[in-house]
Design a protein around this motif. Structure first.
Motif, PDB file in Angstrom:
ATOM      1  N   ARG A  27       0.845  -1.197   0.000  1.00 31.33           N
ATOM      2  CA  ARG A  27       0.000   0.000   0.000  1.00 31.33           C
ATOM      3  C   ARG A  27       0.882   1.249   0.000  1.00 31.33           C
ATOM      4  O   ARG A  27       2.042   1.198   0.372  1.00 31.33           O
ATOM      5  CB  ARG A  27      -0.889  -0.001   1.236  1.00 31.33           C
ATOM      6  CG  ARG A  27      -1.923  -1.102   1.206  1.00 31.33           C
ATOM      7  CD  ARG A  27      -2.863  -1.001   2.403  1.00 31.33           C
ATOM      8  NE  ARG A  27      -3.916  -1.982   2.270  1.00 31.33           N
ATOM      9  CZ  ARG A  27      -4.063  -3.039   3.066  1.00 31.33           C
ATOM     10  NH1 ARG A  27      -3.227  -3.229   4.070  1.00 31.33           N
ATOM     11  NH2 ARG A  27      -5.038  -3.894   2.875  1.00 31.33           N
ATOM     12  N   PRO A  28       0.321   2.398  -0.397  1.00 29.74           N
ATOM     13  CA  PRO A  28       1.092   3.644  -0.322  1.00 29.74           C
ATOM     14  C   PRO A  28       1.529   3.929   1.114  1.00 29.74           C
ATOM     15  O   PRO A  28       0.832   3.577   2.071  1.00 29.74           O
ATOM     16  CB  PRO A  28       0.106   4.714  -0.806  1.00 29.74           C
ATOM     17  CG  PRO A  28      -0.890   3.969  -1.621  1.00 29.74           C
ATOM     18  CD  PRO A  28      -1.008   2.610  -0.982  1.00 29.74           C
ATOM     19  N   HIS A  29       2.705   4.540   1.244  1.00 31.83           N
ATOM     20  CA  HIS A  29       3.274   4.873   2.552  1.00 31.83           C
ATOM     21  C   HIS A  29       3.721   6.326   2.582  1.00 31.83           C
ATOM     22  O   HIS A  29       3.950   6.942   1.531  1.00 31.83           O
ATOM     23  CB  HIS A  29       4.487   3.982   2.852  1.00 31.83           C
ATOM     24  CG  HIS A  29       4.122   2.632   3.359  1.00 31.83           C
ATOM     25  ND1 HIS A  29       3.441   1.704   2.617  1.00 31.83           N
ATOM     26  CD2 HIS A  29       4.348   2.049   4.560  1.00 31.83           C
ATOM     27  CE1 HIS A  29       3.265   0.611   3.326  1.00 31.83           C
ATOM     28  NE2 HIS A  29       3.813   0.789   4.514  1.00 31.83           N
ATOM     29  N   VAL A  30       3.835   6.860   3.778  1.00 27.68           N
ATOM     30  CA  VAL A  30       4.394   8.195   3.990  1.00 27.68           C
ATOM     31  C   VAL A  30       5.591   8.071   4.915  1.00 27.68           C
ATOM     32  O   VAL A  30       5.694   7.138   5.705  1.00 27.68           O
ATOM     33  CB  VAL A  30       3.368   9.192   4.576  1.00 27.68           C
ATOM     34  CG1 VAL A  30       2.270   9.486   3.583  1.00 27.68           C
ATOM     35  CG2 VAL A  30       2.803   8.702   5.888  1.00 27.68           C
ATOM     36  N   LEU A  31       6.487   9.026   4.793  1.00 30.10           N
ATOM     37  CA  LEU A  31       7.662   9.123   5.649  1.00 30.10           C
ATOM     38  C   LEU A  31       7.472  10.333   6.544  1.00 30.10           C
ATOM     39  O   LEU A  31       7.228  11.440   6.067  1.00 30.10           O
ATOM     40  CB  LEU A  31       8.926   9.278   4.799  1.00 30.10           C
ATOM     41  CG  LEU A  31      10.219   9.640   5.524  1.00 30.10           C
ATOM     42  CD1 LEU A  31      10.581   8.560   6.536  1.00 30.10           C
ATOM     43  CD2 LEU A  31      11.334   9.857   4.525  1.00 30.10           C
ATOM     44  N   THR A  32       7.562  10.127   7.845  1.00 28.78           N
ATOM     45  CA  THR A  32       7.451  11.210   8.811  1.00 28.78           C
ATOM     46  C   THR A  32       8.821  11.432   9.435  1.00 28.78           C
ATOM     47  O   THR A  32       9.459  10.499   9.904  1.00 28.78           O
ATOM     48  CB  THR A  32       6.436  10.853   9.915  1.00 28.78           C
ATOM     49  OG1 THR A  32       5.207  10.480   9.310  1.00 28.78           O
ATOM     50  CG2 THR A  32       6.191  12.020  10.835  1.00 28.78           C
ATOM     51  N   ILE A  33       9.273  12.686   9.387  1.00 23.04           N
ATOM     52  CA  ILE A  33      10.572  13.053   9.939  1.00 23.04           C
ATOM     53  C   ILE A  33      10.322  14.065  11.056  1.00 23.04           C
ATOM     54  O   ILE A  33       9.690  15.093  10.835  1.00 23.04           O
ATOM     55  CB  ILE A  33      11.481  13.680   8.864  1.00 23.04           C
ATOM     56  CG1 ILE A  33      11.651  12.727   7.683  1.00 23.04           C
ATOM     57  CG2 ILE A  33      12.829  14.088   9.465  1.00 23.04           C
ATOM     58  CD1 ILE A  33      12.263  13.369   6.456  1.00 23.04           C
ATOM     59  N   THR A  34      10.819  13.769  12.245  1.00 24.62           N
ATOM     60  CA  THR A  34      10.672  14.678  13.380  1.00 24.62           C
ATOM     61  C   THR A  34      12.055  15.173  13.777  1.00 24.62           C
ATOM     62  O   THR A  34      12.992  14.387  13.924  1.00 24.62           O
ATOM     63  CB  THR A  34      10.002  13.974  14.566  1.00 24.62           C
ATOM     64  OG1 THR A  34       8.735  13.478  14.139  1.00 24.62           O
ATOM     65  CG2 THR A  34       9.813  14.921  15.737  1.00 24.62           C
ATOM     66  N   GLU A  35      12.137  16.510  13.911  1.00 21.08           N
ATOM     67  CA  GLU A  35      13.418  17.130  14.257  1.00 21.08           C
ATOM     68  C   GLU A  35      13.138  18.419  15.006  1.00 21.08           C
ATOM     69  O   GLU A  35      12.386  19.270  14.526  1.00 21.08           O
ATOM     70  CB  GLU A  35      14.211  17.415  12.977  1.00 21.08           C
ATOM     71  CG  GLU A  35      15.499  18.142  13.202  1.00 21.08           C
ATOM     72  CD  GLU A  35      16.211  18.446  11.890  1.00 21.08           C
ATOM     73  OE1 GLU A  35      17.427  18.607  11.963  1.00 21.08           O
ATOM     74  OE2 GLU A  35      15.569  18.539  10.841  1.00 21.08           O
TER      75      GLU A  35
END
Length: 93
Positions: A27-35
């Protein structure tokens, strides 16, 4: 009868959970970046592998900052909003 699931029932449940988890990879995915208290979302990507490649690219390009970043790859699932689901037999639009 004890009311406890049988081995066969537990195996069916396990098979279902595993097959759904594997299906999630396609399935489609997202990348979450926390900084630094900020969160960025990148994507959607066509599948989990594409999102992981984006994660590795970001980690490589931003190697100086990568230690301060946290990453999460998540499946992008359709919304579960009953008012957005077309009624059975309806045209949906």
């Amino acid at each position: 009868m004890t009311g406890r699931p049988t081995g066969e029932t537990l195996q069916l449940l396990l098979d279902h959970v595993v097959s759904e988890s594997v299906a999630d990879l396609d399935r489609p995915h997202v990348l979450t970046i926390t900084e630094g208290g900020l969160t960025y979302v990148s994507g959607p990507y066509v599948d989990a592998q594409a999102a992981l490649c984006a994660l590795e690219d970001d980690r490589r390009v931003n190697a100086d900052f990568a230690a301060d970043r946290s990453y999460r790859v998540s499946p992008l699932l359709p919304p579960f909003c009953p008012h957005l689901v077309p009624p059975p037999g309806g045209s949906g639009g």
